[in-house]
Design a protein around this motif. Structure first.
Motif, PDB file in Angstrom:
ATOM      1  N   ASP A 107      -3.846   3.089  -3.223  1.00 20.70           N
ATOM      2  CA  ASP A 107      -3.573   2.223  -4.468  1.00 20.70           C
ATOM      3  C   ASP A 107      -2.419   2.167  -5.163  1.00 20.70           C
ATOM      4  O   ASP A 107      -1.943   3.303  -5.881  1.00 20.70           O
ATOM      5  N   PRO A 108      -1.541   0.977  -4.946  1.00 20.37           N
ATOM      6  CA  PRO A 108      -0.218   1.157  -5.733  1.00 20.37           C
ATOM      7  C   PRO A 108      -0.406   1.162  -7.304  1.00 20.37           C
ATOM      8  O   PRO A 108       0.526   1.764  -7.836  1.00 20.37           O
ATOM      9  N   VAL A 109      -1.285   0.675  -7.668  1.00 18.21           N
ATOM     10  CA  VAL A 109      -1.479   0.269  -9.143  1.00 18.21           C
ATOM     11  C   VAL A 109      -2.008   1.799  -9.809  1.00 18.21           C
ATOM     12  O   VAL A 109      -0.831   2.154 -10.773  1.00 18.21           O
ATOM     13  N   THR A 110      -2.635   2.665  -9.187  1.00 19.63           N
ATOM     14  CA  THR A 110      -2.685   4.124  -9.762  1.00 19.63           C
ATOM     15  C   THR A 110      -1.567   4.751  -9.480  1.00 19.63           C
ATOM     16  O   THR A 110      -1.127   5.528 -10.483  1.00 19.63           O
TER      17      THR A 110
ATOM     18  N   ALA B  45     -11.759   7.877   0.289  1.00 15.76           N
ATOM     19  CA  ALA B  45     -13.139   7.749  -0.235  1.00 15.76           C
ATOM     20  C   ALA B  45     -13.231   6.112  -0.896  1.00 15.76           C
ATOM     21  O   ALA B  45     -14.260   5.595  -0.835  1.00 15.76           O
ATOM     22  N   TYR B  46     -12.225   5.803  -1.348  1.00 16.39           N
ATOM     23  CA  TYR B  46     -12.016   4.479  -1.803  1.00 16.39           C
ATOM     24  C   TYR B  46     -10.529   3.999  -1.707  1.00 16.39           C
ATOM     25  O   TYR B  46      -9.722   5.034  -1.506  1.00 16.39           O
ATOM     26  N   PHE B  47     -10.262   2.841  -1.678  1.00 16.29           N
ATOM     27  CA  PHE B  47      -8.950   2.260  -1.495  1.00 16.29           C
ATOM     28  C   PHE B  47      -8.374   1.415  -2.538  1.00 16.29           C
ATOM     29  O   PHE B  47      -7.213   1.302  -2.688  1.00 16.29           O
ATOM     30  N   PHE B  48      -9.139   1.064  -3.414  1.00 15.45           N
ATOM     31  CA  PHE B  48      -8.601   0.191  -4.607  1.00 15.45           C
ATOM     32  C   PHE B  48      -9.427   0.717  -5.929  1.00 15.45           C
ATOM     33  O   PHE B  48     -10.454   1.000  -5.895  1.00 15.45           O
ATOM     34  N   HIS B  49      -8.626   0.528  -6.914  1.00 18.99           N
ATOM     35  CA  HIS B  49      -8.959   1.245  -8.146  1.00 18.99           C
ATOM     36  C   HIS B  49     -10.182   0.535  -8.822  1.00 18.99           C
ATOM     37  O   HIS B  49     -11.096   1.273  -9.523  1.00 18.99           O
TER      38      HIS B  49
ATOM     39  N   LEU C 168       0.499   6.618 -12.842  1.00 20.62           N
ATOM     40  CA  LEU C 168       0.944   7.989 -12.828  1.00 20.62           C
ATOM     41  C   LEU C 168       2.329   8.440 -12.899  1.00 20.62           C
ATOM     42  O   LEU C 168       2.868   9.363 -13.649  1.00 20.62           O
ATOM     43  N   GLN C 169       3.057   7.602 -12.223  1.00 23.15           N
ATOM     44  CA  GLN C 169       4.670   7.942 -12.141  1.00 23.15           C
ATOM     45  C   GLN C 169       5.233   7.687 -13.224  1.00 23.15           C
ATOM     46  O   GLN C 169       6.254   8.197 -13.964  1.00 23.15           O
ATOM     47  N   ALA C 170       4.520   6.327 -14.100  1.00 22.34           N
ATOM     48  CA  ALA C 170       5.185   6.173 -15.384  1.00 22.34           C
ATOM     49  C   ALA C 170       4.798   6.912 -16.447  1.00 22.34           C
ATOM     50  O   ALA C 170       5.429   7.020 -17.650  1.00 22.34           O
ATOM     51  N   GLY C 171       3.618   7.515 -16.433  1.00 22.35           N
ATOM     52  CA  GLY C 171       3.169   8.533 -17.403  1.00 22.35           C
ATOM     53  C   GLY C 171       3.566   9.743 -17.471  1.00 22.35           C
ATOM     54  O   GLY C 171       3.574  10.727 -18.342  1.00 22.35           O
TER      55      GLY C 171
ATOM     56  N   MET D 145       0.840  -1.064  -0.007  1.00 23.01           N
ATOM     57  CA  MET D 145       0.036   0.100  -0.133  1.00 23.01           C
ATOM     58  C   MET D 145       0.806   1.064   0.024  1.00 23.01           C
ATOM     59  O   MET D 145       1.981   1.049   0.552  1.00 23.01           O
ATOM     60  N   VAL D 146       0.348   2.198  -0.561  1.00 15.89           N
ATOM     61  CA  VAL D 146       1.273   3.558  -0.673  1.00 15.89           C
ATOM     62  C   VAL D 146       0.536   4.785  -0.029  1.00 15.89           C
ATOM     63  O   VAL D 146      -0.946   4.592   0.284  1.00 15.89           O
TER      64      VAL D 146
END
Length: 264
Positions: A254-257, A198-202, A261-264, A21-22
Motif C-alpha cells: 500500500d503506497p499510502v501507508t 494479509a491485506y493490500f489496501f489500507h 510513515l516516510q513523512a512521519g 504499488m510498493v
C-alpha cells in the motif's frame, strides 16, 4: 510496481492509468547488527528480469531499478549491507524474497511451513516462488507455532529476536501463502505490525472495510486458503478497533501507508 488500472488498484484516479504499488520493507537497528523485514526485489532480478516470468512482469509491471533494491537502500543510509545479520520474512513470494541473495550472510527467519512451501511447492504454488532466490543456500532459521507458544494481543506469536536489542515477533497470518506471517516490532512507545500480504489496501483494516476491485480479484487469485485469509483480515480489523493506540499496522504493497510513515 506499476500495473495498469489506477482506480482498480489504488481506489482513485483513472480506470486506465498507471497504478502504484510498493514493496514495503523495514530496517531495524539492533545492538549487534541490522534486521531486515522482507527484501523486495533484488539485484539478481534487475540483472536477469527473465527469472521473474512473463506473467508477473506483464501483470504487475515492476520497475526494476537497482537504486530501489533493499541492498542499495541500506547503502544509501550510510550502512554496510554486511551488517544485516537477520532477515525476517513475512513469506517468500517473488516480490518479497528477491533480495535474499544480496544478504548471503544473514540468518533468514520465517515459519517452517513457508520454507517448506518454497522449497517443495505444490503445482499451484510453483509460480509464486523462484529457485534463483534460494540458490545461494540461505541460512534458514525456521520457527513453528504450537502448544506453549506466546500470545500477542490475542494472536499466536513466536519470539524471533530479543537479545540484540530488537524485539521482533512472528504473528502467523496464513491464507495468502501457506506459511504467511506478520512481523511485530517493539518500538519505545508501541508496536509496529508489518502484516505482509494479509491485506493490500489500507481500507481493508478499517471499519467498514473497503478494497479496490482489482486488488480484491488479485488477492483471491493468489490465496492458498481464502477462508483463513478472510478470517485473519477480520482479526486485524478487530486489532485496530481494540488496540489501535498500542499497535500501528502496515502492509507490503500500500503506497499510502508507506508515504505516511516516510513523512512521519
Amino acid at each position: 510496481m506499476c500495473p495498469w488500472g489506477e482506480r482498480l488498484t489504488n481506489g482513485e484516479g483513472s480506470w486506465f492509468g498507471t497504478a502504484r504499488m510498493v514493496c514495503h520493507c523495514l530496517l531495524i537497528e539492533g545492538a549487534d547488527g541490522l534486521v531486515l523485514v522482507d527484501t523486495g526485489y533484488g539485484t539478481g532480478d534487475i540483472a536477469n528480469p527473465r527469472q521473474l516470468g512473463r506473467p508477473l512482469k506483464a501483470l504487475i509491471r515492476p520497475r526494476l531499478e537497482e537504486s530501489e533494491t533493499a541492498v542499495a537502500q541500506v547503502r544509501k543510509l550510510g550502512l554496510d549491507p554486511a551488517d544485516v545479520r537477520h532477515v525476517v520474512a513475512t513469506h517468500l513470494d517473488i516480490d518479497h524474497a528477491g533480495g535474499l541473495p544480496d544478504f548471503p550472510g544473514a540468518e533468514v527467519h520465517l515459519l517452517g511451513t513457508e520454507r517448506d512451501a518454497a522449497l517443495s511447492p505444490s503445482l499451484r504454488e510453483r509460480s509464486r516462488y523462484i529457485e534463483a532466490h534460494f540458490a545461494h543456500g540461505p541460512n534458514w532459521v525456521t520457527h513453528d507455532t504450537g502448544a506453549g507458544g506466546d500470545e500477542w494481543h490475542g494472536f499466536e506469536s513466536v519470539r524471533v529476536l530479543e537479545q540484540d536489542g530488537a524485539e521482533v515477533l512472528l504473528i502467523p497470518l496464513p491464507g495468502h501463502s501457506r506459511g504467511h506471517t506478520g512481523v511485530a516490532v517493539r518500538r519505545p512507545e508501541d508496536w509496529l505490525l508489518h502484516a505482509g500480504d494479509a491485506y493490500f489496501f489500507h481500507g481493508e483494516v478499517e471499519t467498514p472495510h473497503r478494497c479496490p476491485p482489482g486488488l480484491w480479484i488479485f488477492q483471491n487469485l493468489t490465496q492458498v486458503d481464502g477462508k483463513l485469509r478472510r478470517q485473519n483480515q477480520e482479526r486485524l480489523r478487530e486489532l485496530v478497533r481494540q488496540h489501535g493506540d498500542e499497535v500501528e499496522l502496515i502492509c507490503s504493497h500500500d503506497p499510502v501507508t508507506l508515504d505516511r510513515l516516510q513523512a512521519g
